[in-house]
Design a protein around this motif. Structure first.
Motif, PDB file in Angstrom:
ATOM      1  N   VAL A 308      21.774  -0.520 -30.687  1.00  0.00           N
ATOM      2  CA  VAL A 308      22.511  -0.357 -29.438  1.00  0.00           C
ATOM      3  C   VAL A 308      22.205   0.997 -28.799  1.00  0.00           C
ATOM      4  O   VAL A 308      22.089   1.108 -27.570  1.00  0.00           O
ATOM      5  CB  VAL A 308      24.032  -0.524 -29.655  1.00  0.00           C
ATOM      6  N   ALA A 309      22.035   2.029 -29.608  1.00  0.00           N
ATOM      7  CA  ALA A 309      21.736   3.352 -29.064  1.00  0.00           C
ATOM      8  C   ALA A 309      20.368   3.382 -28.412  1.00  0.00           C
ATOM      9  O   ALA A 309      20.208   3.851 -27.279  1.00  0.00           O
ATOM     10  CB  ALA A 309      21.815   4.398 -30.181  1.00  0.00           C
ATOM     11  N   VAL A 310      19.375   2.864 -29.121  1.00  0.00           N
ATOM     12  CA  VAL A 310      18.008   2.891 -28.602  1.00  0.00           C
ATOM     13  C   VAL A 310      17.875   2.009 -27.364  1.00  0.00           C
ATOM     14  O   VAL A 310      17.283   2.412 -26.349  1.00  0.00           O
ATOM     15  CB  VAL A 310      17.007   2.463 -29.698  1.00  0.00           C
ATOM     16  N   LEU A 311      18.413   0.795 -27.417  1.00  0.00           N
ATOM     17  CA  LEU A 311      18.299  -0.100 -26.262  1.00  0.00           C
ATOM     18  C   LEU A 311      19.005   0.466 -25.033  1.00  0.00           C
ATOM     19  O   LEU A 311      18.492   0.382 -23.912  1.00  0.00           O
ATOM     20  CB  LEU A 311      18.876  -1.482 -26.595  1.00  0.00           C
ATOM     21  N   GLY A 312      20.178   1.048 -25.228  1.00  0.00           N
ATOM     22  CA  GLY A 312      20.895   1.619 -24.098  1.00  0.00           C
ATOM     23  C   GLY A 312      20.132   2.765 -23.456  1.00  0.00           C
ATOM     24  O   GLY A 312      20.058   2.871 -22.229  1.00  0.00           O
ATOM     25  N   LEU A 313      19.556   3.620 -24.274  1.00  0.00           N
ATOM     26  CA  LEU A 313      18.786   4.747 -23.750  1.00  0.00           C
ATOM     27  C   LEU A 313      17.486   4.283 -23.106  1.00  0.00           C
ATOM     28  O   LEU A 313      17.074   4.806 -22.063  1.00  0.00           O
ATOM     29  CB  LEU A 313      18.503   5.752 -24.869  1.00  0.00           C
ATOM     30  N   VAL A 314      16.840   3.297 -23.713  1.00  0.00           N
ATOM     31  CA  VAL A 314      15.603   2.764 -23.134  1.00  0.00           C
ATOM     32  C   VAL A 314      15.889   2.114 -21.779  1.00  0.00           C
ATOM     33  O   VAL A 314      15.084   2.209 -20.850  1.00  0.00           O
ATOM     34  CB  VAL A 314      14.946   1.752 -24.095  1.00  0.00           C
ATOM     35  N   GLY A 315      17.053   1.452 -21.660  1.00  0.00           N
ATOM     36  CA  GLY A 315      17.411   0.839 -20.387  1.00  0.00           C
ATOM     37  C   GLY A 315      17.413   1.838 -19.249  1.00  0.00           C
ATOM     38  O   GLY A 315      16.938   1.556 -18.144  1.00  0.00           O
ATOM     39  N   GLY A 316      17.940   3.028 -19.496  1.00  0.00           N
ATOM     40  CA  GLY A 316      17.913   4.070 -18.478  1.00  0.00           C
ATOM     41  C   GLY A 316      16.531   4.654 -18.294  1.00  0.00           C
ATOM     42  O   GLY A 316      16.096   4.909 -17.165  1.00  0.00           O
ATOM     43  N   ALA A 317      15.811   4.867 -19.387  1.00  0.00           N
ATOM     44  CA  ALA A 317      14.486   5.473 -19.306  1.00  0.00           C
ATOM     45  C   ALA A 317      13.500   4.585 -18.556  1.00  0.00           C
ATOM     46  O   ALA A 317      12.634   5.082 -17.821  1.00  0.00           O
ATOM     47  CB  ALA A 317      13.966   5.772 -20.714  1.00  0.00           C
ATOM     48  N   VAL A 318      13.613   3.266 -18.717  1.00  0.00           N
ATOM     49  CA  VAL A 318      12.703   2.345 -18.033  1.00  0.00           C
ATOM     50  C   VAL A 318      12.881   2.440 -16.517  1.00  0.00           C
ATOM     51  O   VAL A 318      11.896   2.483 -15.757  1.00  0.00           O
ATOM     52  CB  VAL A 318      12.925   0.899 -18.516  1.00  0.00           C
ATOM     53  N   LEU A 319      14.131   2.467 -16.060  1.00  0.00           N
ATOM     54  CA  LEU A 319      14.356   2.619 -14.627  1.00  0.00           C
ATOM     55  C   LEU A 319      13.837   3.962 -14.132  1.00  0.00           C
ATOM     56  O   LEU A 319      13.268   4.068 -13.032  1.00  0.00           O
ATOM     57  CB  LEU A 319      15.842   2.476 -14.298  1.00  0.00           C
ATOM     58  N   ASP A 320      14.012   4.998 -14.934  1.00  0.00           N
ATOM     59  CA  ASP A 320      13.541   6.324 -14.539  1.00  0.00           C
ATOM     60  C   ASP A 320      12.022   6.378 -14.426  1.00  0.00           C
ATOM     61  O   ASP A 320      11.482   6.952 -13.468  1.00  0.00           O
ATOM     62  CB  ASP A 320      14.016   7.375 -15.553  1.00  0.00           C
ATOM     63  N   ILE A 321      11.310   5.801 -15.401  1.00  0.00           N
ATOM     64  CA  ILE A 321       9.860   5.899 -15.374  1.00  0.00           C
ATOM     65  C   ILE A 321       9.278   5.069 -14.231  1.00  0.00           C
ATOM     66  O   ILE A 321       8.270   5.427 -13.621  1.00  0.00           O
ATOM     67  CB  ILE A 321       9.246   5.502 -16.734  1.00  0.00           C
ATOM     68  N   TYR A 322       9.938   3.966 -13.899  1.00  0.00           N
ATOM     69  CA  TYR A 322       9.507   3.159 -12.757  1.00  0.00           C
ATOM     70  C   TYR A 322       9.662   3.959 -11.462  1.00  0.00           C
ATOM     71  O   TYR A 322       8.733   4.038 -10.644  1.00  0.00           O
ATOM     72  CB  TYR A 322      10.340   1.882 -12.694  1.00  0.00           C
TER      73      TYR A 322
END
Length: 499
Positions: A308-322
Motif C-alpha cells: 500500500v505504501a509503494v503503490l500510493g507513492l507510485v500513484g503520485g510519482a507517475v502523475l508527476d513524471i508525466y
C-alpha cells in the motif's frame, strides 16, 4: 466493459495500450472522451498515499494543538485542491497541457520561465515520492529480518523507479488505468491499517496537547497548502484536457477537488490522532515518514503495508513524471514526450539516490524544498487564476503556439509580476533546517515581523503573499490585455510557425 458508439469510456478501456504520442499539441475533438467524474480516479489515486498519515506529525510539529492542526489541515487541503479544480477548467477550455495554456498569460516564449519552475517542482516531487517508497520498503524488510540494508534499498529503488518511469513514458491511458487499480488496492489496505493501529490512539493524550500561537497555526496551514494542492496546480489541466468541451466546468472543479481531497482529509485526521498519542512516533516520522508507521504494525501485515505504501507513492510519482515531461517540452526542449519523461526518470532516480544514501535530514530538506518552490508556483497560480477569470472565451488554440499571435511572445508584465511576487515571498519565509536556504526571510525585519528569529519567522507568509500579489496584480494590470486578445477574430489553423 465493452465499447459502443454511446460509450466512449468503454471504447477507451477496450483498446490496446500504446505509448501516448501526444506532447504539447491540442487534443482533437475525436480523441476527447469521458466525463468530469472520470477525473476522480487519477486525483484520488495520486493522493491516497499513506504519506497523508505522516502529515499529522508534520502539522503537530509546528507546536499547535490537535484542533488547530485539524482546522489548518482541512482548510489547507481543500482550498489548495480547489485551486487545482479551477485551473483544471482551463484544460477543458483549451485541450492542451497546463504549461501550454499558461502561454495565454505569459506569452509563447515568456512562458518558458514558469515552465522551468514547474518542471523543477514536479521532478522534485517525483524524486521525494520515489525515495520514500524505497525507504519504506527497506524498513519493512528490516523488521522482517530479510535485510533492509544497501542491497535492499538498491533493488527497491530500481523497481519503484522502473514502475514510475514506465507509467510516465506510456502516458495518459496507462496512467488512468493504473490509478484506478491503485485507488482500489490502497483504499482497502489503508482501511485495514487504520483498524490494526486504532488501539494506539489515546484521546486523553491527544486532547492535552497545548494550543500554539496564531503564527504557528498559519505556518501549519501554509505547509499543508504547499504539501498538497499547490504541489499539483501546475499540472491540474493535464488530465482534464482530454474531456469534451461541453463538459461541465462545475463538474471539473468539483470532481478534481473531491477526488484529490477526500483521502488526504481522512488520513490526516487519523495521522493527527496517532502522532498526538506518541511523541516517539512523531520523531520517527521526521526521519522516515513512511517506514516509521510500521512501528505500530503486527509482523503479518508488514508486506501488505509495503504494497500500500509503494503503490500510493507510485500513484503520485507517475502523475508527476508525466507532467514534468510536458513541462520540460514547454520549457523549450524539442524531443518526443516519452523521451522527456525518460529524461526526468533518470533525474528522479539520481535524486532518490541522494536522499536515500546521502542525506541525513529528510524533513528539514523536504520543508525547505516545498516552501522555496512553493513561492514561485503560488505566484504563477495567482496569475493563472486571474487570467482565467478574466477570459470569457475558450483559448485560441492556434495562437497558443505562435509567437506572433494574440498572446504575444515575451510580454513583460506577467514576467515582472512573477519575479516581484517571488522576491516578496522568499523574503517572508524561512527554514533553518536547510542550511542552503538561510538567505531567505530578508523582509521579515524590514516589515516589522521580528526578523528571522521572531514569531512570524515560520508562518510561511511568503506563499500567501505571492499568491495574492500574482492574482490581484493580474486582475489589475491584465484586464485590458485579455480583452484585446478576445476582441480579435479566430486565427486560421495554418497561420505561421509554431513553437
Amino acid at each position: 466493459m465493452t465499447g459502443s458508439p454511446d460509450n466512449p469510456e468503454g471504447r477507451a478501456a477496450a483498446r490496446q495500450l500504446q505509448v501516448e504520442t501526444h506532447g504539447l499539441d491540442v487534443i482533437g475533438d475525436a480523441e476527447r472522451k469521458g466525463t468530469p467524474r472520470t477525473l476522480f480516479w487519477p486525483w484520488f489515486g495520486a493522493n491516497v498515499s499513506i504519506l497523508g498519515l505522516s502529515y499529522g506529525a508534520f502539522a503537530l510539529g509546528f507546536g499547535i494543538s490537535f484542533w488547530q492542526a485539524l482546522i489548518a489541515g482541512v482548510v489547507g487541503i481543500v482550498f489548495s485542491f480547489l485551486l487545482c479544480g479551477f485551473i483544471a477548467v482551463a484544460g477543458k477550455r483549451g485541450s492542451a497541457p497546463t504549461m501550454v495554456l499558461g502561454r495565454a498569460a505569459y506569452g509563447v516564449r515568456g512562458n518558458r520561465l514558469p515552465s522551468v519552475i514547474s518542471w523543477a517542482l514536479t521532478v522534485g516531487w517525483e524524486t521525494v515520492l520515489c525515495a520514500l517508497a524505497t525507504m519504506a520498503t527497506a524498513t519493512v524488510f528490516s523488521r522482517l529480518g530479510w535485510g533492509g540494508g544497501t542491497e535492499t534499498k538498491v533493488v527497491a529503488l530500481v523497481l519503484v523507479g522502473a514502475l514510475t518511469v514506465v507509467g510516465g513514458v506510456m502516458g495518459f491511458d496507462l496512467i488512468m488505468r493504473l490509478q484506478t487499480v491503485i485507488t482500489v488496492v490502497t483504499g482497502v489496505l489503508t482501511v485495514v491499517y487504520v483498524v490494526l493501529v486504532a488501539d494506539h490512539i489515546h484521546w486523553s493524550t491527544v486532547s492535552a496537547i497545548p494550543a500554539g500561537s496564531a503564527q504557528e497555526f498559519i505556518g501549519a496551514l501554509v505547509f499543508m497548502m504547499t504539501g498538497f494542492g499547490l504541489g499539483w496546480v501546475n499540472a491540474a489541466a493535464d488530465y482534464s484536457r482530454y474531456l469534451p468541451r461541453r463538459s461541465s466546468s462545475r463538474g471539473v472543479i468539483g470532481w478534481t477537488t473531491f477526488g484529490a481531497s477526500v483521502a488526504p482529509l481522512l488520513l490526516l485526521v487519523f495521522g493527527l490522532l496517532l502522532a498526538g498519542s506518541s511523541d516517539k512516533l512523531g520523531t520517527a516520522v521526521a526521519a522516515d515518514p513512511i517506514g516509521a508507521l510500521t512501528i505500530l504494525l503486527p509482523t503479518w501485515f508488514l508486506v501488505p503495508f509495503a504494497v500500500v505504501a509503494v503503490l500510493g507513492l507510485v500513484g503520485g510519482a507517475v502523475l508527476d513524471i508525466y507532467s514534468s515531461g510536458l513541462a520540460l517540452l514547454s520549457a523549450g526542449l524539442r524531443i518526443p514526450r516519452y523521451l522527456a519523461a525518460l529524461v526526468d526518470g533518470v533525474l528522479m532516480i539520481a535524486g532518490s539516490v541522494y536522499i536515500v544514501f546521502v542525506a541525513d535530514d529528510f524533513l528539514g530538506q523536504f520543508m525547505g524544498f516545498l516552501t522555496t518552490l512553493g513561492v514561485p508556483i503560488a505566484a504563477w497560480c495567482g496569475i493563472m487564476l486571474a487570467d482565467l477569470a478574466l477570459r470569457r472565451r475558450d483559448y485560441d488554440e492556434t495562437d497558443l503556439y505562435r509567437p506572433t499571435g494574440r498572446y504575444g511572445d515575451i510580454p513583460l508584465t506577467p514576467l515582472l509580476l512573477t519575479v516581484a511576487a517571488t522576491a516578496l515571498g522568499w523574503g517572508l519565509v524561512t527554514n533553518s533546517a536547510a542550511h542552503w536556504l538561510t538567505w531567505q526571510g530578508y523582509l521579515l525585519q524590514p516589515f516589522g515581523l521580528g526578523g528571522k528569529t521572531g514569531a512570524w519567522a515560520y508562518a510561511n507568509l511568503g506563499v500567501l503573499a505571492a499568491l495574492a500579489l500574482g492574482f490581484l496584480g493580474t486582475l489589475t494590470l491584465g484586464r485590458a490585455r485579455v480583452h484585446g486578445q478576445e476582441a480579435q477574430a479566430p486565427s486560421p489553423t495554418d497561420a505561421g510557425a509554431v513553437v
